[in-house]
Write a protein that holds these residues in place. Sequence first.
Motif, mmCIF file in Angstrom:
data_model
loop_
_atom_site.group_PDB
_atom_site.id
_atom_site.type_symbol
_atom_site.label_atom_id
_atom_site.label_comp_id
_atom_site.label_asym_id
_atom_site.label_seq_id
_atom_site.Cartn_x
_atom_site.Cartn_y
_atom_site.Cartn_z
ATOM 1 N N ARG A 74 -8.548 -3.344 6.265
ATOM 2 C CA ARG A 74 -8.958 -4.729 5.993
ATOM 3 C C ARG A 74 -7.732 -5.610 5.719
ATOM 4 O O ARG A 74 -7.712 -6.785 6.081
ATOM 5 C CB ARG A 74 -9.923 -4.767 4.810
ATOM 6 N N LEU A 75 -6.730 -5.040 5.086
ATOM 7 C CA LEU A 75 -5.498 -5.784 4.853
ATOM 8 C C LEU A 75 -4.796 -6.076 6.185
ATOM 9 O O LEU A 75 -4.257 -7.178 6.382
ATOM 10 C CB LEU A 75 -4.574 -4.986 3.931
ATOM 11 N N SER A 87 -11.991 5.123 0.997
ATOM 12 C CA SER A 87 -11.859 3.778 0.422
ATOM 13 C C SER A 87 -10.443 3.235 0.609
ATOM 14 O O SER A 87 -10.255 2.029 0.839
ATOM 15 C CB SER A 87 -12.212 3.812 -1.066
ATOM 16 N N ASP A 88 -9.440 4.107 0.528
ATOM 17 C CA ASP A 88 -8.057 3.671 0.750
ATOM 18 C C ASP A 88 -7.855 3.251 2.203
ATOM 19 O O ASP A 88 -7.199 2.241 2.482
ATOM 20 C CB ASP A 88 -7.091 4.807 0.409
ATOM 21 N N TYR A 129 -14.076 5.490 8.821
ATOM 22 C CA TYR A 129 -13.200 5.595 7.653
ATOM 23 C C TYR A 129 -13.175 7.028 7.110
ATOM 24 O O TYR A 129 -12.111 7.537 6.720
ATOM 25 C CB TYR A 129 -13.659 4.633 6.563
ATOM 26 N N GLN A 136 -4.970 10.076 1.442
ATOM 27 C CA GLN A 136 -5.805 8.879 1.471
ATOM 28 C C GLN A 136 -7.289 9.235 1.490
ATOM 29 O O GLN A 136 -7.721 10.134 2.215
ATOM 30 C CB GLN A 136 -5.474 8.031 2.701
ATOM 31 N N GLU A 178 -10.117 2.142 4.311
ATOM 32 C CA GLU A 178 -10.809 0.875 4.549
ATOM 33 C C GLU A 178 -10.011 -0.292 3.973
ATOM 34 O O GLU A 178 -9.896 -1.359 4.596
ATOM 35 C CB GLU A 178 -12.207 0.908 3.941
ATOM 36 N N ARG A 179 -9.455 -0.121 2.799
ATOM 37 C CA ARG A 179 -8.687 -1.195 2.177
ATOM 38 C C ARG A 179 -7.445 -1.550 3.007
ATOM 39 O O ARG A 179 -7.130 -2.726 3.209
ATOM 40 C CB ARG A 179 -8.278 -0.795 0.763
ATOM 41 N N GLU A 194 0.797 -1.226 0.000
ATOM 42 C CA GLU A 194 0.000 0.000 0.000
ATOM 43 C C GLU A 194 0.830 1.277 0.000
ATOM 44 O O GLU A 194 0.273 2.362 -0.115
ATOM 45 C CB GLU A 194 -0.947 0.008 1.211
#
Length: 301
Positions: free
Chosen positions: A81-82, A74-75, A61, A71, A77-78, A31
Amino acid sequence: MSRIKKRGLDYFPMNTDFIHDRLVRRILKREGDAALAVLLQTLCSIYSGEGYYVLADRLFYDDLADSLYQQEASDVERIIRLAVEYGLFDAALFEKHHVLTSVDIQRQFLFITKRRNSSTIDACYNLLPAEEPVTELPSAALSGQEKNAAKDVDENDVPEGINAAGNGNAVTFQSENSENAPQSTQSIAQQSIAQQTKGNFLLDSSPGTGGTEGADGASAEEVYLRKIESMRPPKDGLKRNLDGLLLNLRQLRIPVQQQYAIVLKSNFGVIGHPMWKGFGVLRDSHGKIRQPGNYLLSLCR
């Protein structure tokens, strides 16, 4: 009017090797470096809010993204989650309740708040075994490595010159001449402490053990652990960081007998004592100083 009790923490410890943790490095590789800011902001939200968890919903978020420059929600959250996928946060609670927490975060929270009158974790989110003692040294929030000292204090109780946000050891030192001032407040307090503890040493000592055995048959370590736990700094107006001192001594694996002596000789961790500089020297030595307890005691003479 009574003060409103704060649920979260003012500070939390972070290891200097945090960025080198394998899982953190994997996230950064996928990321980019900006993911580090997301992880740090998430930890701040966890510890400053409820103290051991945060609800990761859409609003979370959005708020996190608003505090970052590059950021989007959506970034964020991604990346989070990672982090859950890699095991930095508990996956089961995240999927069921959208909650970000972990065993190490909860252990850290209970350790730092162990002196509060009420320090509990919601049964729905609790990941710790019921029989696990709260008094263990805190583990890392993410990396699983040992953390440096942190002290849970109110804003008005933070001594000037202490930077607990980093490793709990950074202090602004008073003038060295203050220790040599005749009959200063500090020297008077040290004399009082010596008089109070002299009798205890004599009562607890014996020819066979040299003060290492209690009347109930307890071991030397248990006797000194009890002494350390019962220690309370004198109310003489001097600024101290006793909790930070004890955490540093334990992390250095200094024997409890030496811990007890260091606490007394440093006037219960008074700010400005040469011993605090000694912790910096020990860290910079990277283990070359084989007997850290003896080294710290030499600074207390």
